[in-house]
Design a protein around this motif. Structure first.
Motif, PDB file in Angstrom:
ATOM      1  N   ARG A  58      11.176   2.547 -14.919  1.00 32.79           N
ATOM      2  CA  ARG A  58      10.710   1.290 -14.343  1.00 32.79           C
ATOM      3  C   ARG A  58      11.926   0.487 -13.917  1.00 32.79           C
ATOM      4  O   ARG A  58      12.864   0.314 -14.695  1.00 32.79           O
ATOM      5  CB  ARG A  58       9.905   0.512 -15.391  1.00 32.79           C
ATOM      6  CG  ARG A  58       9.448  -0.834 -14.912  1.00 32.79           C
ATOM      7  CD  ARG A  58       8.753  -1.600 -16.035  1.00 32.79           C
ATOM      8  NE  ARG A  58       8.475  -2.937 -15.628  1.00 32.79           N
ATOM      9  CZ  ARG A  58       7.331  -3.342 -15.084  1.00 32.79           C
ATOM     10  NH1 ARG A  58       6.363  -2.477 -14.917  1.00 32.79           N
ATOM     11  NH2 ARG A  58       7.160  -4.584 -14.715  1.00 32.79           N
ATOM     12  N   VAL A  59      11.912   0.010 -12.684  1.00 34.83           N
ATOM     13  CA  VAL A  59      13.018  -0.805 -12.198  1.00 34.83           C
ATOM     14  C   VAL A  59      12.566  -2.171 -11.687  1.00 34.83           C
ATOM     15  O   VAL A  59      13.384  -3.045 -11.486  1.00 34.83           O
ATOM     16  CB  VAL A  59      13.829  -0.083 -11.088  1.00 34.83           C
ATOM     17  CG1 VAL A  59      14.501   1.154 -11.642  1.00 34.83           C
ATOM     18  CG2 VAL A  59      12.959   0.274  -9.910  1.00 34.83           C
ATOM     19  N   ASP A  60      11.269  -2.361 -11.488  1.00 37.15           N
ATOM     20  CA  ASP A  60      10.750  -3.616 -10.960  1.00 37.15           C
ATOM     21  C   ASP A  60      10.355  -4.541 -12.101  1.00 37.15           C
ATOM     22  O   ASP A  60       9.586  -4.156 -12.985  1.00 37.15           O
ATOM     23  CB  ASP A  60       9.543  -3.345 -10.061  1.00 37.15           C
ATOM     24  CG  ASP A  60       9.110  -4.578  -9.298  1.00 37.15           C
ATOM     25  OD1 ASP A  60       9.963  -5.442  -9.022  1.00 37.15           O
ATOM     26  OD2 ASP A  60       7.909  -4.689  -8.981  1.00 37.15           O
ATOM     27  N   GLY A  61      10.875  -5.749 -12.116  1.00 36.84           N
ATOM     28  CA  GLY A  61      10.552  -6.708 -13.162  1.00 36.84           C
ATOM     29  C   GLY A  61      11.522  -6.616 -14.332  1.00 36.84           C
ATOM     30  O   GLY A  61      12.118  -7.592 -14.729  1.00 36.84           O
ATOM     31  N   TYR A  62      11.652  -5.454 -14.896  1.00 39.28           N
ATOM     32  CA  TYR A  62      12.633  -5.183 -15.943  1.00 39.28           C
ATOM     33  C   TYR A  62      12.899  -3.682 -15.962  1.00 39.28           C
ATOM     34  O   TYR A  62      12.051  -2.889 -15.571  1.00 39.28           O
ATOM     35  CB  TYR A  62      12.160  -5.661 -17.328  1.00 39.28           C
ATOM     36  CG  TYR A  62      10.907  -4.978 -17.809  1.00 39.28           C
ATOM     37  CD1 TYR A  62      10.968  -3.790 -18.547  1.00 39.28           C
ATOM     38  CD2 TYR A  62       9.660  -5.509 -17.537  1.00 39.28           C
ATOM     39  CE1 TYR A  62       9.819  -3.152 -18.979  1.00 39.28           C
ATOM     40  CE2 TYR A  62       8.500  -4.885 -17.968  1.00 39.28           C
ATOM     41  CZ  TYR A  62       8.592  -3.707 -18.701  1.00 39.28           C
ATOM     42  OH  TYR A  62       7.453  -3.090 -19.132  1.00 39.28           O
ATOM     43  N   ALA A  63      14.074  -3.331 -16.405  1.00 38.38           N
ATOM     44  CA  ALA A  63      14.425  -1.905 -16.438  1.00 38.38           C
ATOM     45  C   ALA A  63      13.830  -1.256 -17.676  1.00 38.38           C
ATOM     46  O   ALA A  63      13.800  -1.847 -18.747  1.00 38.38           O
ATOM     47  CB  ALA A  63      15.943  -1.750 -16.449  1.00 38.38           C
TER      48      ALA A  63
END
Length: 101
Positions: free
Chosen positions: A47-52
């Motif tokens: 996940r890279v969107d919002g938080y890694a």
């Protein structure tokens, strides 16, 4: 089930380190190497969107059911290395630092 599952996943990047007094230190680079347990059949998610975030996807195509007395457990080893490592460097790190027992 999933075909071939990658035994490791790496995430590299540059950073500016903060200091305790609110300042910053010079930029650097690091590689995080996530290594799944030898018998893992769970695919990875990133996940890279919002938080890694990086982890194993327990409900990729079917839920994993926890039952009383039968806990659901997973383990992931994470190595943190200075610099940007390529595939050969990552595999050497795993072989030399990992638990090969």
């Amino acid at each position: 089930m999933h075909g071939s599952i990658a035994p490791w996943l790496a995430w590299s990047g540059g950073f500016t380190a903060g200091t305790f007094d609110g300042g910053t230190r010079p930029s650097g680079a690091a590689t995080l190497v996530f290594v799944a347990a030898a018998d893992s059949t769970d695919p990875w998610f990133v996940r890279v969107d919002g938080y890694a975030g990086v982890g194993q996807s327990l409900a990729w195509d079917a839920p994993v059911i926890a039952e009383p007395g039968v806990p659901v457990r997973r383990s992931v080893t994470v190595f943190i290395a200075d610099g940007i490592l390529g595939t050969e460097g990552i595999e050497t790190l795993i072989k030399t630092q990992g638990d090969n027992s």
